[in-house]
Design an enzyme around this catalytic site. Structure first.
Site, PDB file in Angstrom:
ATOM      1  CB  CYS A 139       7.367   6.158  -6.264  1.00  0.00           C
ATOM      2  SG  CYS A 139       7.001   4.490  -6.843  1.00  0.00           S
ATOM      3  NE  ARG A 186       5.416  10.104  -2.200  1.00  0.00           N
ATOM      4  CZ  ARG A 186       4.133  10.422  -2.181  1.00  0.00           C
ATOM      5  NH1 ARG A 186       3.648  11.089  -1.148  1.00  0.00           N
ATOM      6  NH2 ARG A 186       3.337  10.096  -3.165  1.00  0.00           N
ATOM      7  CD1 TRP A 190       4.450   0.740  -2.789  1.00  0.00           C
ATOM      8  CD2 TRP A 190       5.941   0.518  -1.147  1.00  0.00           C
ATOM      9  NE1 TRP A 190       3.949  -0.147  -1.870  1.00  0.00           N
ATOM     10  CE2 TRP A 190       4.827  -0.302  -0.852  1.00  0.00           C
ATOM     11  CE3 TRP A 190       7.018   0.543  -0.253  1.00  0.00           C
ATOM     12  CZ2 TRP A 190       4.763  -1.083   0.298  1.00  0.00           C
ATOM     13  CZ3 TRP A 190       6.934  -0.239   0.882  1.00  0.00           C
ATOM     14  CH2 TRP A 190       5.821  -1.040   1.147  1.00  0.00           C
ATOM     15  CG  ASN A 240       3.932   8.719  -7.011  1.00  0.00           C
ATOM     16  OD1 ASN A 240       3.720   7.538  -6.748  1.00  0.00           O
ATOM     17  ND2 ASN A 240       3.337   9.713  -6.372  1.00  0.00           N
ATOM     18  N   GLY A 241       2.984   6.621  -9.562  1.00  0.00           N
ATOM     19  CA  GLY A 241       1.631   6.300 -10.022  1.00  0.00           C
ATOM     20  C   GLY A 241       1.660   5.058 -10.885  1.00  0.00           C
ATOM     21  CD  GLU A 286      -9.357  -2.502  11.526  1.00  0.00           C
ATOM     22  OE1 GLU A 286      -9.063  -3.548  12.107  1.00  0.00           O
ATOM     23  OE2 GLU A 286      -8.534  -1.610  11.254  1.00  0.00           O
ATOM     24  CE  LYS A 331      -6.746  -0.090  13.636  1.00  0.00           C
ATOM     25  NZ  LYS A 331      -6.127  -0.952  12.674  1.00  0.00           N
ATOM     26  CD  GLU A 341      -3.674  -1.280  16.620  1.00  0.00           C
ATOM     27  OE1 GLU A 341      -4.661  -1.012  15.905  1.00  0.00           O
ATOM     28  OE2 GLU A 341      -2.734  -1.944  16.201  1.00  0.00           O
ATOM     29  CG  HIS A 400     -27.874 -13.697  22.362  1.00  0.00           C
ATOM     30  ND1 HIS A 400     -28.972 -14.463  22.710  1.00  0.00           N
ATOM     31  CD2 HIS A 400     -28.095 -13.292  21.093  1.00  0.00           C
ATOM     32  CE1 HIS A 400     -29.812 -14.520  21.683  1.00  0.00           C
ATOM     33  NE2 HIS A 400     -29.299 -13.814  20.693  1.00  0.00           N
ATOM     34  CE  LYS A 460       2.323  -0.825   9.637  1.00  0.00           C
ATOM     35  NZ  LYS A 460       0.873  -0.575   9.820  1.00  0.00           N
TER      36      LYS A 460
END
Ligand code: M6R
Length: 623
Positions: free
Chosen positions: A2, A46, A91, A117-118, A499, A503, A506, A522, A618
């Protein structure tokens, strides 16, 4: 994640082009409310589930306003005599994004207001101790103002907010940054442990915020608080206490421009988000691990007997989330003893011959809005299977369509390339695998313990990798102009290799592919030349020695080799060796942070549009 902010002073005389002035609409003086509101707009990256402010004036007392939705949904009350105020943009982690769950939260008397926040991990135990207090939200935060109220009462009129917060903060477990205000007191009291908090100093005013973006247009002189600090802010200055002693944390001058400041001084959101991973992971695991007891609490309960009879877990997801699913499938099998499969969501059909009432379909989706993943969930629901979402986004469509949800709590991710959410997805899925294994009796506490220790140590391990960034940047500069890049690993290293390649392609637009290392020989080996570096995951959980044999086969054809290697191990022939701290089953996940940094620096050297790569979005809401 947050955003919190606060201001104490007499308001600010504005320039014409000052944002808070524009918001105030008077071009003259921005009030405390205007300044706090503007700070929240700057912190909205945030979180944007709800917003709220608390303002304190000598005669008006404490005024609180809050509501769900974005910061501009909030009407900040006009409190002309306010001399201080705090604000929050949320958030959601505990409790849905409603008006009642919006911060600030207050005590029973409405004299004390807190923004936070937390996560307060022990909020349930604390709430039980506060049985005679009236709670009005589902949040973990609300215990804080009530604890402050108790403390002030115990001090029998002698007490002040600073002493009360100092007494309360030692009782909080978890991570927090808090700002507290009280009717009749002319100071803001703040505290931090594990969540960021920075103070801004001006001649006759003090600012506080989760990051400098909130107040950068007013001052560049800042003081960063450290874990355990509690501080009293007045318009004239700040007093900071650590372990009861007054300390001096110094003042630094921020030199970033506003655009960079929004990204915390980083040039791109992606790099910022890569660096946020320790904080994101701390939030992911907060309050969920019982390391000594060898158990986890994800706050989900399956119908009686469902897990005992479970025959199959099917994971459905796209892109990076699919790779998180591939990682998790191996853990589900190992830790819960249930057969696990992973499907690309757009390809998924429930499949004949499977038993819907003995199948759990797990949809992994950061956004919770990916059309392909929602389509798969709908097909699973139609077949009668039990569905489960692992997502970052409270209130997202997927949460409304599945039977159960576990939130990954990574905070907003703005860069199109998923980074911190991959880490938090894998961490959440690892906890789910332990939870299912424990409940089915397939995993004993003693076997679960090392997995949980690895999760507990994960944020610190990721931080060590981030601290080694210069070495990766060097490798990116040396090899970044190559013709193509191959990423290899075995077992848990395979999804990380996939991944790593995703990345790179992309954001750099270079050709990159990930393989199971054993597959190189192979076919793909035909592509290997001195101009195709091989990046290898050589950690625990990824059959490192065998993978190294395949790397050597590529090196024999001239390919340079970069390896992410378990700390303490050594492969002398690697061209670049990147050490990965030992965290057991989640060790390949730590290696992934090197691959993220490699992709970032290759793309940055080429001046690519890193946060918004061409042709990508996104959230992909079309099939
Ligand atoms: O929001 P989701 O996790 O469902 O998104 C899935 C993919 O679109 C996403 O992971 C995509 O692959 C990312 N751009 C990868 O960085």
């Amino acid at each position: 994640m947050c955003g919190i902010t606060g201001y104490i002073g007499d308001g600010i005389t504005l320039d014409e082009d000052d944002d808070a002035g524009a918001a105030a609409g008077n071009g003259g003086v921005a009030s405390v409310g205007d300044i706090v509101h503007e700070g929240l707009r700057n912190l909205e990256y945030r979180g944007y589930d709800s917003a709220g402010v608390a303002l304190v004036g000598e005669t008006s007392g404490l005024t609180v306003a809050k509501r769900s939705g974005e910061v501009d949904n909030l009407t900040v009350p006009d409190v002309p005599d306010a001399t201080l105020g705090v604000g929050h943009t949320r958030w959601s982690t505990h409790g849905p994004p409603t008006d009642a769950n919006a911060h600030p939260h207050t005590d029973c008397a409405g004299d004390v207001a807190v923004v936070h926040n937390g996560i307060v991990e022990n909020h349930e135990a604390l709430k039980r101790e506060l049985a005679d207090h009236e709670f009005t939200s589902d949040t973990d935060t609300e215990v804080i103002p009530h604890l402050i109220e108790e403390e002030l009462a115990a001090q029998r009129g002698e007490g002040d907010l600073l002493n009360a917060v100092r007494a309360v903060e030692v009782r909080l477990e978890g991570s927090y940054a808090i700002c507290a205000v009280r009717e009749g007191e002319d100071e803001i009291v703040v505290a931090r442990r594990g969540s960021p908090l920075v103070l801004g100093r001006d001649d006759d005013a003090t600012f506080v915020a989760s990051d400098v973006t909130a107040f950068l247009e007013h001052t560049r002189d800042v003081t960063y608080l450290e874990d355990g600090d509690v501080a009293a802010l007045s318009a004239d200055g700040v007093e900071i206490y650590a372990d009861g002693d007054l300390v001096d944390r110094g003042v630094e001058t921020v030199t970033w421009e506003a655009d960079a400041a929004e990204k915390g001084g980083y040039e791109h959101y992606m790099r910022k988000e890569i660096h946020e991973q320790p904080e994101a992971l701390r939030q992911t695991i907060a309050g969920r691990l019982d390391v000594d007891g060898g158990d986890v609490d994800l706050d989900v309960s399956f119908p009686p007997g469902f897990l005992a009879d479970l025959e199959e877990i099917q994971i459905v997801a796209c892109g990076t989330s699919n790779y998180a699913g591939r990682y998790a499938a191996q853990l589900f099998e190992e830790l819960s003893g249930v057969r696990a499969t992973v499907e690309i969501a757009s390809e998924y059909e429930f499949g004949a011959g499977r038993s819907p009432d003995r199948t759990l379909v797990v949809a992994v989706t950061q956004s919770g809005e990916t059309a392909d993943t929602l389509g798969a969930v709908r097909r699973a629901n139609a077949a009668g299977a039990r569905t489960f979402a692992v997502t970052n986004t409270l209130g997202s469509t997927v949460t409304r369509e599945v039977d159960d949800t576990a939130f990954i709590r990574a905070g907003p991710e703005i860069g199109v390339a998923a980074t911190k959410t991959f880490a938090s997805q894998v961490a959440t899925l690892t906890m789910l695998a332990v939870a299912i294994g424990r409940e089915r009796g397939a995993l004993g506490a003693a076997d679960a313990r090392p997995v949980l220790e690895g999760l507990r140590d994960l944020p610190g391990a990721v931080q060590q990798v981030l601290d080694a960034e210069p070495k990766v940047r060097e490798a990116a500069t040396e090899y970044g102009d190559s013709e193509a890049f191959f990423f290899v690993g075995r077992q848990l290293g395979v999804p990380v290799a996939l991944e790593g390649a995703l990345k790179l392609k992309e954001i750099s637009y270079d050709h990159a592919e990930g393989f199971a290392a054993g597959e190189l020989k192979h076919g793909p080996l035909a592509l290997v030349t001195p101009d195709t570096p091989v990046l290898a995951v050589l950690t625990d959980g990824a059959r490192a020695d065998e993978t190294m044999n395949n790397v050597t086969e590529a090196q024999t054809r001239g390919a340079p080799a970069i390896g992410c290697v378990s700390a303490g191990e050594e492969y002398g022939t690697l061209d670049v060796s990147l050490p990965v701290p030992d965290v057991g089953l989640v060790e390949p996940l730590v290696a992934n942070v090197y691959l993220q940094l490699f992709a970032y620096h290759v793309a940055n050297d080429k001046d690519r549009s890193i946060d918004k790569p061409r042709n990508l979005a996104k959230s992909v809401t079309v099939e």
